[in-house]
Motif scaffolding. Structure first.
Motif, short mmCIF file in Angstrom:
data_model
loop_
_atom_site.label_atom_id
_atom_site.label_comp_id
_atom_site.label_asym_id
_atom_site.label_seq_id
_atom_site.Cartn_x
_atom_site.Cartn_y
_atom_site.Cartn_z
N ASP A 150 0.93 -1.35 0.07
CA ASP A 150 0.03 -0.12 -0.02
C ASP A 150 0.85 1.13 -0.12
O ASP A 150 1.60 1.40 0.84
N GLN A 151 0.61 2.12 -1.02
CA GLN A 151 1.47 3.30 -1.29
C GLN A 151 1.24 4.33 0.10
O GLN A 151 2.30 4.91 0.59
N GLU A 152 0.13 4.61 0.60
CA GLU A 152 -0.21 5.55 1.59
C GLU A 152 -1.17 4.92 2.38
O GLU A 152 -2.43 4.73 2.20
N PRO A 153 -0.69 4.87 3.70
CA PRO A 153 0.64 5.00 4.05
C PRO A 153 1.35 3.75 3.51
O PRO A 153 0.71 2.81 2.99
N SER A 154 2.94 3.71 3.50
CA SER A 154 3.57 2.85 2.89
C SER A 154 3.63 1.61 3.80
O SER A 154 4.32 1.62 4.79
N ILE A 155 2.99 0.61 3.38
CA ILE A 155 2.81 -0.60 4.03
C ILE A 155 3.05 -1.74 3.23
O ILE A 155 2.44 -1.94 2.09
N TYR A 187 4.54 -13.07 2.20
CA TYR A 187 4.29 -14.33 2.74
C TYR A 187 5.44 -15.28 1.79
O TYR A 187 5.23 -15.35 0.69
N GLY A 188 6.22 -15.95 2.54
CA GLY A 188 6.84 -16.89 1.91
C GLY A 188 6.40 -18.28 2.24
O GLY A 188 5.65 -18.31 3.22
N LEU A 189 7.26 -19.55 1.83
CA LEU A 189 6.85 -20.81 2.24
C LEU A 189 7.04 -20.83 3.71
O LEU A 189 6.36 -21.61 4.47
N HIS A 190 8.23 -20.49 4.12
CA HIS A 190 8.51 -20.56 5.61
C HIS A 190 8.77 -19.39 6.29
O HIS A 190 9.01 -19.42 7.65
N ARG A 191 8.58 -18.03 5.69
CA ARG A 191 8.60 -16.87 6.46
C ARG A 191 7.63 -16.00 6.04
O ARG A 191 7.04 -15.83 5.09
N ARG A 192 7.19 -15.08 6.99
CA ARG A 192 6.23 -13.87 7.03
C ARG A 192 6.95 -12.59 7.13
O ARG A 192 7.53 -12.42 8.29
N CYS A 193 6.99 -11.47 6.36
CA CYS A 193 7.81 -10.28 6.63
C CYS A 193 6.86 -9.22 6.55
O CYS A 193 5.63 -9.36 5.78
N SER A 194 7.21 -8.24 7.25
CA SER A 194 6.25 -6.85 7.37
C SER A 194 7.12 -5.76 7.52
O SER A 194 8.27 -5.63 8.09
N SER A 195 6.87 -4.74 7.02
CA SER A 195 7.36 -3.46 7.08
C SER A 195 7.06 -2.64 8.26
O SER A 195 7.83 -1.60 8.48
N VAL A 196 6.03 -3.11 8.91
CA VAL A 196 5.65 -2.52 10.32
C VAL A 196 6.77 -2.38 11.27
O VAL A 196 7.16 -1.69 11.88
N ASN A 197 7.21 -3.65 11.30
CA ASN A 197 8.47 -3.93 12.37
C ASN A 197 9.85 -4.11 11.62
O ASN A 197 10.74 -4.28 11.98
N GLY A 198 9.69 -4.29 10.35
CA GLY A 198 10.93 -4.39 9.46
C GLY A 198 11.62 -5.65 9.74
O GLY A 198 12.73 -6.00 9.53
#
Length: 208
Positions: free
Chosen positions: A52-57, A61-72
């Protein structure tokens, strides 16, 4: 009239050997690309992403990991708390995709070993090795195609993937990998059916 077995011409033998060796070597190089794409699809956690561009979020999802820009950060996925109630079905399917992709890596590893055995072997292996080799490659492609289809099904039917989510580069890597594998298998089968034999012995009549 009597017949005797005599060796075929050396030039013909050498040409057949060289042609088949080139085919196997070229197929192995291309198959390395397929193997690299498979590994990348497992390692890179970008099967399904949201941006999402505004706000930038950003979520992925990967097969074994989930990543987020909220906590980096990236965390193992799915975890036990992700698999309760109605989410148990999703977790089972997701883990099935992970298992299938790992199984595909095993099959591809076996295929590369088979490539090396055929290339280092003699005429008999070069003449007949394509059967087992192409079977292993096709099996790895089928397993990856099943993984791709299963992930697409989850993406289309899982409520957590709403508007804005998309199938991303890891899914594309998987798709490209099994397509390249099928090309390798087709090349081996076609070469085996169309290229001349490396030579050996042929019958010639005695002169009366």
């Amino acid at each position: 009239m009597d017949f005797h077995l005599v060796p075929r011409g050396e030039d013909r033998n050498y040409t057949g050997f060289l042609t088949k060796t080139i085919v196997y070597t070229a197929s192995l190089i291309v198959f390395f690309v397929s193997f690299g794409l498979t590994v990348a699809s497992i390692v890179i956690p970008k099967w399904v992403t949201y941006h999402d561009q505004e706000p930038s979020i950003y979520y992925s999802y990967g097969l074994h990991r989930r990543c987020s820009s909220v906590n980096g950060q990236c965390h193992p996925f799915p975890q036990r708390e992700d698999c309760h109630g109605s989410d148990r079905y999703f977790c089972s399917m997701w883990r099935s995709v992970g298992f299938l992709m790992s199984f595909a890596v095993v099959l591809e590893g076996m295929s590369m070993v088979a490539f090396l055995i055929v290339l280092s072997g003699g005429k008999r292996l070069r003449e007949n090795g394509w059967k087992v080799l192409s079977l292993l490659i096709i099996l790895s492609a089928v397993v990856q195609a099943a993984s791709m289809a299963l992930m697409a099904y989850l993406f289309d039917n899982e409520k957590r993937f709403f508007v804005g989510w998309r199938l991303d580069e890891s899914w594309i890597y998987c798709t490209a990998s099994w397509c390249v594998s099928l090309v390798c298998a087709a090349a081996l089968i076609l070469a085996a059916q169309t290229l001349p034999s490396e030579g050996g012995y042929e019958l010639i009549p005695d002169q009366l």
